[in-house]
Design a protein around this motif. Structure first.
Motif, PDB file in Angstrom:
ATOM      1  N   ILE A 133     -26.324 -75.897 -15.196  1.00 56.39           N
ATOM      2  CA  ILE A 133     -24.991 -75.549 -15.505  1.00 56.39           C
ATOM      3  C   ILE A 133     -24.423 -76.313 -16.897  1.00 56.39           C
ATOM      4  O   ILE A 133     -23.814 -75.571 -17.603  1.00 56.39           O
ATOM      5  N   GLU A 134     -24.782 -77.561 -17.140  1.00 52.63           N
ATOM      6  CA  GLU A 134     -24.415 -78.203 -18.053  1.00 52.63           C
ATOM      7  C   GLU A 134     -25.452 -77.882 -19.340  1.00 52.63           C
ATOM      8  O   GLU A 134     -25.125 -78.497 -20.432  1.00 52.63           O
ATOM      9  N   GLY A 135     -26.243 -77.015 -19.309  1.00 53.31           N
ATOM     10  CA  GLY A 135     -26.927 -76.631 -20.525  1.00 53.31           C
ATOM     11  C   GLY A 135     -28.358 -77.310 -20.574  1.00 53.31           C
ATOM     12  O   GLY A 135     -29.026 -77.284 -21.663  1.00 53.31           O
ATOM     13  N   ARG A 136     -28.866 -78.468 -19.799  1.00 55.10           N
ATOM     14  CA  ARG A 136     -29.937 -78.855 -19.913  1.00 55.10           C
ATOM     15  C   ARG A 136     -31.325 -78.113 -19.404  1.00 55.10           C
ATOM     16  O   ARG A 136     -31.032 -77.409 -18.686  1.00 55.10           O
ATOM     17  N   ASP A 137     -32.187 -77.900 -20.281  1.00 56.98           N
ATOM     18  CA  ASP A 137     -33.252 -77.106 -20.084  1.00 56.98           C
ATOM     19  C   ASP A 137     -34.280 -77.641 -18.622  1.00 56.98           C
ATOM     20  O   ASP A 137     -34.172 -78.865 -18.386  1.00 56.98           O
ATOM     21  N   LEU A 138     -34.807 -76.638 -17.977  1.00 56.01           N
ATOM     22  CA  LEU A 138     -35.642 -77.043 -16.933  1.00 56.01           C
ATOM     23  C   LEU A 138     -36.887 -76.769 -17.521  1.00 56.01           C
ATOM     24  O   LEU A 138     -37.660 -75.932 -17.418  1.00 56.01           O
ATOM     25  N   TRP A 139     -37.340 -78.005 -17.817  1.00 51.60           N
ATOM     26  CA  TRP A 139     -38.786 -77.959 -18.450  1.00 51.60           C
ATOM     27  C   TRP A 139     -39.956 -77.892 -17.609  1.00 51.60           C
ATOM     28  O   TRP A 139     -40.033 -78.930 -16.618  1.00 51.60           O
ATOM     29  N   VAL A 140     -40.877 -77.132 -17.696  1.00 53.46           N
ATOM     30  CA  VAL A 140     -42.085 -77.152 -16.904  1.00 53.46           C
ATOM     31  C   VAL A 140     -43.234 -77.362 -17.846  1.00 53.46           C
ATOM     32  O   VAL A 140     -43.564 -76.840 -18.937  1.00 53.46           O
ATOM     33  N   LEU A 141     -44.180 -78.455 -17.657  1.00 49.20           N
ATOM     34  CA  LEU A 141     -45.316 -78.610 -18.335  1.00 49.20           C
ATOM     35  C   LEU A 141     -46.599 -78.143 -17.392  1.00 49.20           C
ATOM     36  O   LEU A 141     -46.683 -78.440 -16.183  1.00 49.20           O
ATOM     37  N   ILE A 142     -47.221 -77.319 -18.072  1.00 45.73           N
ATOM     38  CA  ILE A 142     -48.435 -76.631 -17.372  1.00 45.73           C
ATOM     39  C   ILE A 142     -49.515 -77.341 -18.059  1.00 45.73           C
ATOM     40  O   ILE A 142     -49.992 -77.722 -19.109  1.00 45.73           O
ATOM     41  N   LEU A 143     -50.633 -77.828 -17.194  1.00 50.55           N
ATOM     42  CA  LEU A 143     -51.769 -78.216 -17.457  1.00 50.55           C
ATOM     43  C   LEU A 143     -52.934 -77.567 -16.781  1.00 50.55           C
ATOM     44  O   LEU A 143     -53.155 -77.144 -15.816  1.00 50.55           O
ATOM     45  N   GLY A 144     -53.958 -77.354 -17.716  1.00 53.18           N
ATOM     46  CA  GLY A 144     -55.251 -76.883 -17.216  1.00 53.18           C
ATOM     47  C   GLY A 144     -56.344 -76.382 -18.562  1.00 53.18           C
ATOM     48  O   GLY A 144     -55.819 -76.473 -19.622  1.00 53.18           O
ATOM     49  N   LYS A 145     -57.218 -75.750 -18.131  1.00 51.10           N
ATOM     50  CA  LYS A 145     -58.210 -75.492 -19.113  1.00 51.10           C
ATOM     51  C   LYS A 145     -57.617 -74.348 -20.129  1.00 51.10           C
ATOM     52  O   LYS A 145     -57.839 -74.277 -21.387  1.00 51.10           O
ATOM     53  N   ASN A 146     -57.004 -73.511 -19.483  1.00 51.06           N
ATOM     54  CA  ASN A 146     -56.372 -72.436 -20.320  1.00 51.06           C
ATOM     55  C   ASN A 146     -54.784 -72.504 -19.880  1.00 51.06           C
ATOM     56  O   ASN A 146     -54.327 -71.630 -19.211  1.00 51.06           O
ATOM     57  N   PRO A 147     -54.038 -73.619 -20.448  1.00 56.10           N
ATOM     58  CA  PRO A 147     -52.727 -73.661 -20.006  1.00 56.10           C
ATOM     59  C   PRO A 147     -51.883 -72.597 -20.387  1.00 56.10           C
ATOM     60  O   PRO A 147     -50.440 -72.407 -19.816  1.00 56.10           O
ATOM     61  N   THR A 148     -51.753 -71.807 -21.295  1.00 59.43           N
ATOM     62  CA  THR A 148     -50.966 -70.659 -21.754  1.00 59.43           C
ATOM     63  C   THR A 148     -50.813 -69.511 -21.197  1.00 59.43           C
ATOM     64  O   THR A 148     -49.856 -68.836 -20.721  1.00 59.43           O
ATOM     65  N   THR A 149     -52.057 -69.124 -20.598  1.00 55.30           N
ATOM     66  CA  THR A 149     -51.988 -67.675 -19.787  1.00 55.30           C
ATOM     67  C   THR A 149     -52.992 -67.917 -18.500  1.00 55.30           C
ATOM     68  O   THR A 149     -53.831 -68.888 -18.138  1.00 55.30           O
TER      69      THR A 149
END
Length: 449
Positions: free
Chosen positions: A53-69
């Protein structure tokens, strides 16, 4: 020279330098750390799933051999921390877990096998606004709720309640997130007790209510998952851990048996997201002294890793039509496990079913094809970091028009799906007409929100 010195300073956060400091980092520091990790390690990917609500991002870090997809055959796993802003141990543990995984990849065999076989998503804080407003009190700190004063763990759609409430932006972000990833296993980290709690959290007193517990069709799997965490944890499996809490045999509890909780996140993940989730209560004190944080990490490190490994239970694969094409939205049902919302294949035709070792009969259904029934012998997958891989190959039906029994409603689990398909499928619906009506009303409300 200045830039080099600056990079060394930030490097002190990372595995290449001094380990991440054991203290409470504010939202700006967490974001800085996650960005630095993402910029340093190519097997990570950082993205925001929404804002508070106050505009802070809900950051998710992905880890893995192919993290983007997503990669076919690689299950999606997630940890969510700090849902209640004043319950802070989970937030610290997830930062330490990121540090441990990044330092250990290609160095530690367990970490390397985990990240090569699993795509891991970590949301350090679901309620950053609540954290920023918290005071450091052991049990009665402010900050539990979001900026609107709403308990986020009472704000999700509930299969057992007809109440319809506006969804908070943080809750909506989670709900939208579940539509973008086919999560298989999850846990959300809390504080105030020491126990692993499993679904259901709620009940409408249908046949799911057994012996004071609200039992899911996958109760055996949930108990196994909860015990995996509690017995790998150094003390959770022992009774009498918190002076003001009840005794939990084996350090686990059915959520409803502990106390009824409508609108909870773990039930939503399971019913609507096909993702088995536990609620992990990790500290008697919600906001303990920073000097205690290393001890919490030592107590939970092995359990956090062992629980992640359980994403490889059971069976995984694809459903393929008569032409060998992957099928979206095929029903993949396990005999004897009548889920409120049937498990279905995703956009890649993939399915994942967490199951303990044993023999299981599957029924696979898509329009225009013969219903396929197969019995599979399922081994214990976590030991080899892979569930049993099995593709279901369907045959085209002789009739040109699908029969009503093979006609399927849309993929989302809505009131119309309940009417068309689930009327005799849910254990809780089978017992009484009023139960059916309440569930229909609850599900219909999700269409409008």
């Amino acid at each position: 020279m200045f830039l080099f010195a600056l990079s060394l300073f930030f490097g002190s956060w990372l595995s290449s330098g001094v380990s991440l400091e054991f203290r409470y980092h504010n939202s700006a520091e967490v974001e800085s750390y996650l960005r630095e990790v993402n910029n340093t390690y190519e097997f990570t990917h950082l993205h925001s799933i929404g804002k508070s609500i106050e505009g802070r991002d809900l950051w998710v870090l992905i880890l893995g051999k192919n993290p983007t997809t997503h990669q076919i055959g690689i299950p999606e796993f997630k940890y969510v921390g700090n849902m209640h802003g004043n319950e802070v141990v989970g937030r610290v543990l997830l930062l330490q877990l990121i540090d441990y995984l990044t330092r250990g990849y290609l160095e530690d065999q367990l970490v390397t096998r985990l990240l090569n076989s699993t795509r891991v998503h970590i949301l350090v804080s679901m309620n950053p606004d609540g954290f920023e407003s918290s005071s450091r009190d052991c049990m009665y700190s402010q900050g539990r709720f979001n900026k609107n004063g709403i308990d986020l763990n009472r704000n999700f759609p509930d299969a057992f309640s007809k109440e319809s409430v506006p969804r908070e932006v943080e809750v909506r972000a989670i709900m939208d997130w579940l539509t973008t990833e086919s999560f298989v296993l999850s846990a959300n980290l809390h504080g105030g007790a020491l126990v692993a709690s499993y679904p259901y959290d709620n009940s409408n007193k249908g046949s799911e209510l057994q012996g004071g517990s609200s039992i899911t069709p996958d109760n055996d799997v949930f108990i196994h998952l909860a015990k995996t965490y509690s017995y790998t944890h150094t003390t959770m499996h022992k009774e009498n851990q918190c002076y003001d809490s009840k005794d939990f045999t084996d350090g686990i509890t059915n959520g409803f048996k502990w106390y009824p909780l409508p609108g909870g996140m773990q039930d939503y993940n399971y019913v609507w997201g096909q993702c088995l989730e536990l609620t992990l209560e990790l500290s008697c004190c919600k906001f303990p002294s920073e000097s205690e944080l290393p001890g919490f990490w030592d107590a939970n490190r092995g359990a956090l890793l062992a629980y992640m490994q359980q994403v490889h239970l059971g069976v995984k694969g694809q459903v393929l039509d008569a032409d060998g094409n992957p099928v979206l939205n095929a029903l993949v049902e396990v005999e004897g496990r009548r889920n409120l919302c049937p498990f279905r294949t995703d956009i890649n035709g993939e399915y994942y079913r967490l199951l303990l070792p044993g023999n299981y009969t599957f029924k696979v259904t898509i329009p225009g094809h013969e219903v396929l029934t197969e019995t599979l012998a399922v081994p214990y997958g976590p030991g080899s970091f892979s569930a049993l891989s099995h593709n279901f190959l369907l045959q085209r039906a002789e009739a040109t028009t699908p029969s009503p029994s093979t006609t399927q409603p849309p993929q989302s689990c809505t009131a119309s799906l309940i009417r068309a398909y689930l009327g005799d499928h849910s254990p809780s619906l089978a017992s009484r007409g009023l139960t059916s009506l309440l569930l229909l009303q609850a599900l219909f409300s999700t269409i409008l929100l």
